[in-house]
Design an enzyme around this catalytic site. Structure first.
Site, short mmCIF file in Angstrom:
data_model
loop_
_atom_site.label_atom_id
_atom_site.label_comp_id
_atom_site.label_asym_id
_atom_site.label_seq_id
_atom_site.Cartn_x
_atom_site.Cartn_y
_atom_site.Cartn_z
NE ARG A 154 58.22 40.54 21.88
CZ ARG A 154 57.79 39.24 21.96
NH1 ARG A 154 56.65 38.81 22.09
NH2 ARG A 154 58.86 38.65 21.58
CE LYS A 171 69.01 37.24 25.14
NZ LYS A 171 67.73 36.54 24.33
CG ASP A 206 68.40 40.88 25.08
OD1 ASP A 206 68.06 40.94 26.24
OD2 ASP A 206 67.58 40.15 24.23
CG ASP A 230 69.25 42.15 20.80
OD1 ASP A 230 68.59 41.80 19.86
OD2 ASP A 230 68.37 42.23 21.74
CG ASP A 249 65.48 37.41 26.60
OD1 ASP A 249 66.03 38.42 26.33
OD2 ASP A 249 65.85 36.12 26.35
N1 BES Z 1 67.19 39.55 21.09
C1 BES Z 1 66.55 38.36 21.24
C2 BES Z 1 66.42 37.83 20.03
C3 BES Z 1 67.56 37.03 19.26
C4 BES Z 1 67.59 35.54 19.49
C5 BES Z 1 68.30 37.65 18.52
C6 BES Z 1 68.43 34.91 19.11
C7 BES Z 1 69.18 36.95 17.79
C8 BES Z 1 69.37 35.64 17.93
C9 BES Z 1 65.14 38.85 21.63
O1 BES Z 1 65.29 40.01 22.66
C10 BES Z 1 64.71 37.54 22.72
O2 BES Z 1 65.29 37.39 23.66
N2 BES Z 1 63.67 37.00 22.38
C11 BES Z 1 62.94 35.97 23.27
C12 BES Z 1 61.42 36.36 22.98
C13 BES Z 1 60.87 35.41 24.05
C14 BES Z 1 61.12 35.51 25.35
C15 BES Z 1 59.33 35.28 23.76
C16 BES Z 1 63.37 34.66 22.33
O3 BES Z 1 63.40 34.97 20.87
O4 BES Z 1 63.87 33.88 22.79
ZN ZN Z 2 65.79 39.53 24.68
ZN ZN Z 3 66.79 41.38 22.28
#
Ligand code: BES
Ligand code: ZN
Ligand code: ZN
Length: 468
Positions: free
Chosen positions: A317, A243, A236, A254, A313
């Site tokens: 979902r 990111k 990811d 991920d 990101d």
């Molecule tokens: N894979 C990430 C979530 C994540 C963050 C997993 C840290 C493990 C450690 C997910 O896909 C993501 O990036 N989520 C975002 C959502 C946001 C853009 C609404 C997040 O948590 O920042």
């Molecule tokens: Zn993500």
């Molecule tokens: Zn993710």
């Protein structure tokens, strides 16, 4: 590390080392010397007396966690020695905790070290005066469970260059072969044909083809039908909503949800569970490129709902949305449907890095999942949905938006997003497990070394075992 269960009194078993887990020094042979060197009957206290070949570890509570941590500390010490065998007396210690603490604590991921450690073939002998059927069963099951956790850890720890969607599919096929499960792997043509445009879009900028993996275990006269869906983002990067550099590191993890489902499926046949169990994994890589899906895109999921993308990101979902639809379209009369995902950083902020966030519509089911998780030696808590948070993912131009319009409650709004892809008849059968915190260990804790922990595997196997 090998663990043996021996029907013998402790003294007559030949081993080079003896391990004692003690909560009281009073009747201990080596009380004086232990006191002199500052050993205490406290959690994480350890003394190694090499001249007499003894390792002492302290513990305070007679629960799974304390015993599992204590034995893992002893085993780590044992591993630094050249001794080949150690023994411990079962007494009133929890056998499941001893076996799992040993096998989970001894885990190492050395695939990528150029100097291979010579495997020392060490073993721990657990001595019991009489092995009953019950003891034997606990012993065998704990070994299967630990193996499943370590298998999950291996998959998650593998770098993204070597573990991409096709590799996850190949692992699934191997598991199916070993355990006599059904296994179907669908590629991008299938996703396109079946209207799974949400999942398909996430993987579009990747050089690796996305894979929808479906494993099924169908024993005769199954009492229940359970579906497990896992987020398998083999990497990811965040996509175009890239990111920051520091946040990208560890994103090989991920795929932890999908890997947990693979680990669980590798154990269900061996545990002889009288339940029909489906494992569905959305294996996808979220990358950047000219073909990448974009913020502002509107995607249509398998159930016809349209999704406004405001952040690429928030991709997990989208993959899960289509996988959940697929599961409910393909499988009838589901009793339970769980999904596993490293879904949000917000969950880690909210409940800490050790705990799974459990969400859903049914209070009893959520409590049941949490109870089984705790019983299995993992940590979990429920996070509550509410009507106001539900409104925050409304979209001006599509049915819903892939991010909320608030900074708060991000784990829950992600859960609420998924709820949009749960059919009416399954609303109360669904639980969403956000494993973003515990899935990947950056600072070792308990019997979890650095790297993947295998979060969700023990929790789920416990739930399935207790199901009737
Ligand atoms: N894979 C990430 C979530 C994540 C963050 C997993 C840290 C493990 C450690 C997910 O896909 C993501 O990036 N989520 C975002 C959502 C946001 C853009 C609404 C997040 O948590 O920042
Ligand atoms: Zn993500
Ligand atoms: Zn993710």
């Amino acid at each position: 590390m090998k663990v043996n269960l021996l029907e013998n009194d402790f003294i007559s078993v030949e081993s080079e080392l003896e391990i004692f887990i003690v909560d009281d020094l009073e009747n201990c042979d080596d009380k004086e010397i232990l006191e002199n060197i500052g050993f205490e009957e406290k959690d994480e206290s350890i003394a190694f007396l090499p001249e007499i070949g003894r390792i002492y570890v302290g513990f305070e509570e007679h629960d799974y966690e304390s015993i599992a941590i204590a034995i893992s500390i002893a085993i780590k010490k044992f591993k630094t020695t050249k001794f080949k065998s150690a023994k411990i007396e079962l007494k009133d210690l929890d056998l499941k905790a001893l076996v799992e603490g040993t096998l989970l604590g001894a885990y190492e991921f050395n695939e990528y070290k150029s100097k291979k450690k010579k495997s020392k073939k060490q073993e721990l002998n657990i001595c019991v005066p009489k092995i009953t059927e019950e003891i034997k069963e606990v012993f065998e099951q704990s070994k299967v469970i630990s193996k499943a956790v370590n298998k999950t850890r291996d998959i998650v720890n593998t770098p993204p260059a070597d573990c991409y969607p096709k590799v996850m599919a190949d692992i699934a096929k191997k598991i199916a072969k070993d355990s006599n499960l059904e296994c179907t792997v669908h590629g991008e043509k299938y996703l396109e044909k079946n209207g799974m445009n949400a999942m398909l879009s996430v993987g579009r900028a990747s050089v690796h083809e996305s894979k929808l993996i479906h494993l099924a275990y169908k024993p005769e006269n199954a009492k229940k039908k359970v579906v497990l869906v896992g987020k398998g983002l083999t990497y990811d990067s965040g996509g175009l909503s890239l990111k920051p550099a520091d946040y990208m590191v560890t994103m090989k993890s991920d795929k932890s949800g999908g890997s947990a489902v693979l680990g669980i499926m590798s154990a269900v046949a061996k545990l002889n569970l009288p339940i029909e169990i489906h494992g569905i994994i959305g294996a996808v890589e979220n990358m950047i490129g000219g073909d990448a899906y974009k913020p502002d895109d509107v995607l249509k999921a398998k159930n016809g709902k349209t999704i406004e993308i405001r952040n690429t990101d928030a991709e997990g979902r989208l993959v899960l949305a289509d996988c959940l639809c697929y599961a409910q379209d393909e499988i009838e009369n589901i009793d339970y449907i769980f999904d596993y995902a490293t879904l949000t950083g917000a969950c880690v902020v909210g409940v800490g890095e050790y705990t799974i966030g459990v969400m859903g519509n049914d209070t009893v089911l959520k409590r049941d999942v949490v109870a089984n998780t705790l019983q299995a030696g993992e940590y979990a808590t429920t996070l509550p949905f509410n009507r106001f948070l539900r409104k925050t993912i409304k979209s001006e131009i599509a049915d819903i938006c892939n991010i909320a319009n608030t900074r708060y409650g991000g784990a829950i709004t992600a859960g609420l997003f998924l709820d949009n892809f749960i059919n009416e008849e399954n609303k109360d059968k669904w639980a969403h497990l956000d494993i973003a915190g515990p899935a990947f260990v950056e600072k070792d804790w308990g019997y979890n070394p650095y790297g993947a922990s295998g979060a969700g595997v023990r929790a789920t196997l416990q739930f399935l075992k207790n199901l009737n």
